[in-house]
Write a protein that holds these residues in place. Structure first.
Motif, PDB file in Angstrom:
ATOM      1  N   GLU A 125       0.987  -1.263   0.109  1.00  9.20           N
ATOM      2  CA  GLU A 125      -0.037  -0.091  -0.006  1.00  9.20           C
ATOM      3  C   GLU A 125       0.923   1.342  -0.030  1.00  9.20           C
ATOM      4  OE1 GLU A 125       0.146  -1.709   4.256  1.00  9.20           O
ATOM      5  OE2 GLU A 125      -0.264  -2.410   2.110  1.00  9.20           O
ATOM      6  N   ALA A 126       1.991   1.264   0.665  1.00 10.26           N
ATOM      7  CA  ALA A 126       2.847   2.306   0.526  1.00 10.26           C
ATOM      8  C   ALA A 126       3.562   2.496  -0.862  1.00 10.26           C
ATOM      9  CB  ALA A 126       4.085   2.234   1.705  1.00 10.26           C
ATOM     10  N   ILE A 127       3.927   1.460  -1.314  1.00 11.85           N
ATOM     11  CA  ILE A 127       4.308   1.451  -2.778  1.00 11.85           C
ATOM     12  C   ILE A 127       3.346   1.960  -3.871  1.00 11.85           C
ATOM     13  CG2 ILE A 127       5.199   0.175  -4.815  1.00 11.85           C
ATOM     14  CD1 ILE A 127       6.225  -1.906  -2.488  1.00 11.85           C
ATOM     15  N   ALA A 128       1.974   1.544  -3.368  1.00  8.89           N
ATOM     16  CA  ALA A 128       0.882   2.214  -4.449  1.00  8.89           C
ATOM     17  C   ALA A 128       0.863   3.631  -4.141  1.00  8.89           C
ATOM     18  CB  ALA A 128      -0.467   1.297  -3.966  1.00  8.89           C
ATOM     19  N   ALA A 129       0.999   4.183  -2.670  1.00  6.03           N
ATOM     20  CA  ALA A 129       0.562   5.494  -2.579  1.00  6.03           C
ATOM     21  C   ALA A 129       1.701   6.367  -3.123  1.00  6.03           C
ATOM     22  CB  ALA A 129       0.705   5.702  -1.238  1.00  6.03           C
ATOM     23  N   LEU A 130       2.987   5.744  -3.044  1.00  5.57           N
ATOM     24  CA  LEU A 130       4.083   6.535  -3.890  1.00  5.57           C
ATOM     25  C   LEU A 130       4.149   6.686  -5.425  1.00  5.57           C
ATOM     26  CD1 LEU A 130       7.474   5.085  -2.291  1.00  5.57           C
ATOM     27  CD2 LEU A 130       6.552   7.413  -1.992  1.00  5.57           C
ATOM     28  N   LYS A 131       3.196   6.147  -5.997  1.00  7.80           N
ATOM     29  CA  LYS A 131       3.112   6.239  -7.528  1.00  7.80           C
ATOM     30  C   LYS A 131       2.564   7.594  -7.829  1.00  7.80           C
ATOM     31  CE  LYS A 131       3.014   1.363  -8.552  1.00  7.80           C
ATOM     32  NZ  LYS A 131       2.201   0.336  -8.752  1.00  7.80           N
ATOM     33  N   SER A 132       1.993   8.231  -6.959  1.00  6.04           N
ATOM     34  CA  SER A 132       1.148   9.535  -7.242  1.00  6.04           C
ATOM     35  C   SER A 132       2.202  10.641  -7.194  1.00  6.04           C
ATOM     36  CB  SER A 132      -0.006   9.966  -6.396  1.00  6.04           C
ATOM     37  OG  SER A 132       0.475  10.002  -4.904  1.00  6.04           O
ATOM     38  N   TYR A 133       3.495  10.559  -6.728  1.00  2.00           N
ATOM     39  CA  TYR A 133       4.600  11.281  -6.610  1.00  2.00           C
ATOM     40  C   TYR A 133       5.650  11.127  -7.695  1.00  2.00           C
ATOM     41  CZ  TYR A 133       2.621  12.035  -2.075  1.00  2.00           C
ATOM     42  OH  TYR A 133       1.874  12.454  -0.830  1.00  2.00           O
ATOM     43  N   VAL A 134       5.284  10.445  -8.659  1.00  5.18           N
ATOM     44  CA  VAL A 134       6.464   9.913  -9.662  1.00  5.18           C
ATOM     45  C   VAL A 134       6.409  11.083 -10.677  1.00  5.18           C
ATOM     46  CG1 VAL A 134       7.307   8.432 -11.587  1.00  5.18           C
ATOM     47  CG2 VAL A 134       6.461   7.625  -9.343  1.00  5.18           C
ATOM     48  N   TRP A 150      13.720   1.567  -5.593  1.00  5.43           N
ATOM     49  CA  TRP A 150      14.472   2.194  -6.312  1.00  5.43           C
ATOM     50  C   TRP A 150      13.999   3.422  -7.118  1.00  5.43           C
ATOM     51  CZ3 TRP A 150      19.838   1.118  -7.266  1.00  5.43           C
ATOM     52  CH2 TRP A 150      20.414   0.012  -6.527  1.00  5.43           C
ATOM     53  N   ILE A 151      14.599   4.406  -6.841  1.00  5.34           N
ATOM     54  CA  ILE A 151      13.944   5.636  -7.785  1.00  5.34           C
ATOM     55  C   ILE A 151      14.940   6.284  -8.717  1.00  5.34           C
ATOM     56  CG2 ILE A 151      12.310   6.061  -5.929  1.00  5.34           C
ATOM     57  CD1 ILE A 151      14.084   8.276  -5.123  1.00  5.34           C
ATOM     58  N   VAL A 152      14.597   6.873  -9.839  1.00  4.42           N
ATOM     59  CA  VAL A 152      15.438   7.926 -10.690  1.00  4.42           C
ATOM     60  C   VAL A 152      14.609   9.029 -10.393  1.00  4.42           C
ATOM     61  CG1 VAL A 152      16.094   8.374 -13.086  1.00  4.42           C
ATOM     62  CG2 VAL A 152      15.766   5.808 -12.474  1.00  4.42           C
ATOM     63  N   PHE A 153      15.381  10.022  -9.986  1.00  6.73           N
ATOM     64  CA  PHE A 153      14.954  11.347  -9.607  1.00  6.73           C
ATOM     65  C   PHE A 153      15.340  12.273 -10.422  1.00  6.73           C
ATOM     66  CE2 PHE A 153      18.430  10.730  -6.614  1.00  6.73           C
ATOM     67  CZ  PHE A 153      18.847  11.694  -6.892  1.00  6.73           C
ATOM     68  N   SER A 154      14.511  13.498 -10.500  1.00  4.84           N
ATOM     69  CA  SER A 154      14.702  14.645 -11.170  1.00  4.84           C
ATOM     70  C   SER A 154      15.560  15.600 -10.273  1.00  4.84           C
ATOM     71  CB  SER A 154      13.364  15.546 -11.423  1.00  4.84           C
ATOM     72  OG  SER A 154      13.679  16.556 -11.932  1.00  4.84           O
ATOM     73  N   ARG A 155      16.495  16.203 -10.906  1.00  7.24           N
ATOM     74  CA  ARG A 155      17.582  17.299 -10.335  1.00  7.24           C
ATOM     75  C   ARG A 155      16.600  18.214  -9.837  1.00  7.24           C
ATOM     76  NH1 ARG A 155      22.607  15.784 -10.406  1.00  7.24           N
ATOM     77  NH2 ARG A 155      23.268  14.924 -12.234  1.00  7.24           N
ATOM     78  N   ALA A 156      15.471  18.746 -10.701  1.00  7.09           N
ATOM     79  CA  ALA A 156      14.523  19.583 -10.064  1.00  7.09           C
ATOM     80  C   ALA A 156      13.887  19.256  -8.805  1.00  7.09           C
ATOM     81  CB  ALA A 156      13.562  19.779 -11.295  1.00  7.09           C
ATOM     82  N   SER A 157      13.325  20.040  -8.059  1.00  4.92           N
ATOM     83  CA  SER A 157      12.774  19.814  -6.774  1.00  4.92           C
ATOM     84  C   SER A 157      11.637  18.331  -6.885  1.00  4.92           C
ATOM     85  CB  SER A 157      11.932  20.718  -5.960  1.00  4.92           C
ATOM     86  OG  SER A 157      10.942  21.218  -6.901  1.00  4.92           O
ATOM     87  N   SER A 158      12.415  17.158  -6.591  1.00  2.00           N
ATOM     88  CA  SER A 158      11.678  15.776  -6.739  1.00  2.00           C
ATOM     89  C   SER A 158      10.576  15.776  -5.319  1.00  2.00           C
ATOM     90  CB  SER A 158      12.606  14.688  -6.560  1.00  2.00           C
ATOM     91  OG  SER A 158      11.855  13.432  -6.566  1.00  2.00           O
ATOM     92  N   ARG A 159       9.417  15.460  -5.888  1.00  3.77           N
ATOM     93  CA  ARG A 159       8.337  15.203  -5.023  1.00  3.77           C
ATOM     94  C   ARG A 159       8.462  13.653  -4.309  1.00  3.77           C
ATOM     95  NH1 ARG A 159       2.752  15.843  -7.259  1.00  3.77           N
ATOM     96  NH2 ARG A 159       2.460  14.778  -5.152  1.00  3.77           N
TER      97      ARG A 159
END
Length: 179
Positions: free
Chosen positions: A115-124, A138-147
């Motif tokens: 359920e935590a993984i599912a909730a994180l999807k809205s922040y991608v 695992w995440i690939v994140f943006s250098r701009a402010s990553s939610r």
């Protein structure tokens, strides 16, 4: 002897105060753990010990850290073999080769609940990716402010700490020849 990796959640003791890696190594030696080595000054520790449960090592290290440095810090421990599995499980090899500092794994004490993984999807974000592997995120994140990066907190996911691909890879190299 078993090789372990310990990841400290934070090495900031207060305003302007950080843990010195030589002091961290000395703390580990006082516990009777062998051959402590650090990787960069960000709380990455490799050591040897008789085979011991992960929970026992985490509790011992956290108690010793609090005694030595006056602050409680969460410490995540993995065996060398488990760390090599974390590194091998990187689901983003192309991104890791291109921008290793923008690929990270949130190493968890307990596997992240579905359920935590599912909730994180809205922040991608548009240029970001996320995937759960073996209970870690695992995440690939943006250098701009990553939610997404901000959303991978203790409050949402439980006790864990993040390391970028450069650190994951270098720790794997440190333990790979000690199997």
């Amino acid at each position: 002897m078993q090789t372990y990796i310990a990841l400290l959640y934070s090495i900031i003791l207060g305003e302007g105060r950080r843990v010195v890696m030589a002091d961290l190594k000395a703390m580990v030696e006082e516990l009777g753990l062998k051959n402590p080595r650090t990787l960069v000054a960000t709380g990455n520790l490799v050591f040897e010990s008789e085979k011991t449960s992960i929970a026992t090592l985490e509790k011992r290290l956290e108690a010793a850290f609090e005694k030595a440095f006056g602050k409680h810090v969460e410490i995540i421990v993995r065996t060398a073999n488990d760390w090599l599995k974390v590194a091998a499980g990187n689901p983003f090899p192309d991104e890791s080769n291109a921008t290793a500092d923008q690929v990270a794994v949130r190493v968890m004490r307990q596997p992240v609940p579905d359920e935590a993984i599912a909730a994180l999807k809205s922040y991608v974000g548009k240029d970001e990716k996320m995937q759960a592997v073996g209970g870690d995120i695992w995440i690939v994140f943006s250098r701009a402010s990553s939610r997404l990066l901000t959303a991978t907190s203790h409050k949402r996911l439980g006790i864990g700490t993040s390391r970028n691909w450069n650190t994951v890879r270098k720790l794997a190299e440190m333990v790979d020849n000690r199997q």
